[in-house]
Design a protein around this motif. Sequence first.
Motif, PDB file in Angstrom:
ATOM      1  N   GLY A   1       0.761  -1.319  -0.054  1.00  0.00           N
ATOM      2  CA  GLY A   1      -0.187   0.042   0.022  1.00  0.00           C
ATOM      3  C   GLY A   1       0.673   1.278  -0.090  1.00  0.00           C
TER       4      GLY A   1
ATOM      5  N   THR B   1      -6.284   7.665  -0.435  1.00  0.00           N
ATOM      6  CA  THR B   1      -6.847   7.944  -1.394  1.00  0.00           C
ATOM      7  C   THR B   1      -8.167   8.428  -0.615  1.00  0.00           C
TER       8      THR B   1
ATOM      9  N   ASP C   1     -17.115  -0.204  -3.865  1.00  0.00           N
ATOM     10  CA  ASP C   1     -15.526  -0.397  -3.505  1.00  0.00           C
ATOM     11  C   ASP C   1     -15.579  -1.029  -2.256  1.00  0.00           C
TER      12      ASP C   1
ATOM     13  N   GLN D   1     -16.012  -4.773  -2.752  1.00  0.00           N
ATOM     14  CA  GLN D   1     -14.958  -5.432  -3.620  1.00  0.00           C
ATOM     15  C   GLN D   1     -13.860  -5.578  -2.508  1.00  0.00           C
TER      16      GLN D   1
ATOM     17  N   THR E   1     -12.001  -2.710  -1.230  1.00  0.00           N
ATOM     18  CA  THR E   1     -11.216  -1.788  -1.622  1.00  0.00           C
ATOM     19  C   THR E   1     -11.535  -0.450  -1.391  1.00  0.00           C
TER      20      THR E   1
ATOM     21  N   HIS F   1     -10.359   3.202   5.853  1.00  0.00           N
ATOM     22  CA  HIS F   1      -9.267   2.554   6.161  1.00  0.00           C
ATOM     23  C   HIS F   1      -8.174   2.918   6.804  1.00  0.00           C
TER      24      HIS F   1
END
Length: 429
Positions: free
Chosen positions: A20, A31, A74, A77, A79, A317
């Motif tokens: 990452g 992000t 997202d 998935q 992510t 995240h």
Amino acid sequence: MRRRLAVVVLAAAVAAGVPGCSGGSGAEVVTVLGSWTGDEQAAFQRVLDGFTRETGIPTRYQGTRAQNQVLRGDLQQGTPPDVAVLSNPAELAGYAKSGDLKPLDDVLGAEAAQAYSSQWLKLQQLGRGALYAVVVKADLKSIVWYSPSTFTGPEPATWEALLTTSRQLAASGQPPWCLGMGAPPNSGFPGTDWIEDILLHRAGPRVYNAWAAGTLPWTDQAVREAWQSWGELVLAPGAVRGGSTAALLTSFADAGRAMFTPPPGCVWEHLGSFAIGGYGAFPGPPVPDRDFRFFPFPGAGAGGPSEVSADLAAMFHDTPAARRLMVYLAGEAGQRIWPSGGTTFSVHRRLVGPDVYRSDVARRIATTLAQGTDPCFDASDLMPSAMSSAFYQAVLEYLAHPDRLGTLLDELERVRRGIDPEQWLDLPC
């Protein structure tokens, strides 16, 4: 001490080659997903650039009007973005409940309690007791704009005075109201702001809160009277430039343009504080204080409750770099960048002075937002998306067919009853 620790942890992660982390820049890229595009994206990018200058951590921003759909995809998935900025606290509360959001108490610490009023802290907790979000920017909605060269007062302080003056202007041949409903994909939202403001200030915060939280039926007399009051004001002959048909066809961003044309096509516009940025894009451009001012929506002045909205950043995240960004977005340095033009507003209590906001108009708004004791969050932004979407559509149908109000309220009530009670967010003023 916490911020120093974050730097150490981040540096160690980079050195160790943790997945990452960007091998090219030597720092992890944060992000960020948001709904801003165009000029708004450019303005927010200045905030992100300030973060990178301070920390050396690069960011990658994705702006899309289909933000909710992108975020859900997202998450499915596995992510998700590190940070996402949403305007709907109910959506964020759902992500907090599902465990997708990361709590921020140990990230922001006691600094947040000192920087924000108790009501804004309550919003950032999403009704769950822990801190889950940061208000990146906010808007004051209980205001009515006017040009001092066209409307010379007195400013209406009661609903009766607003109604009387509106009728007098219409009778003189001067349409009192600029009104536009176009705002794809949320056309109709300016009308929901109207109804929310009327219900809040005519029925009171208790009724407003029950309605926003999904415990008050749409068929309740107080709700019905709010719609009828709005109709009494804007559906009267000569009340709106071009009538209700023109309002349905006009973009909300263009409706106020007629305030500044010679001769003026309308006198007042009920629109949130974000209108300042739109006015600044009109030919001229109009200048705050000199060319446009505002008065509080009747009932909102003199310490009364005000309707507000906000864009909230949340962490999906948990990484050292994402934590650093959340600290920056909540802090004085990050909060100062965007409002510097006087068209965007922070709720940070230390950012209300002339060094941040250049006009009296902007400082009044900023002070009300940051230090006001009774901010009431935009009800349609608190509602589950199915309810708010139905609300937007009902506004459009009401302007086209006001005689169908009873049917529209029945349909809205069916939508409310069909929503799982767990999806509603109870966030009292």
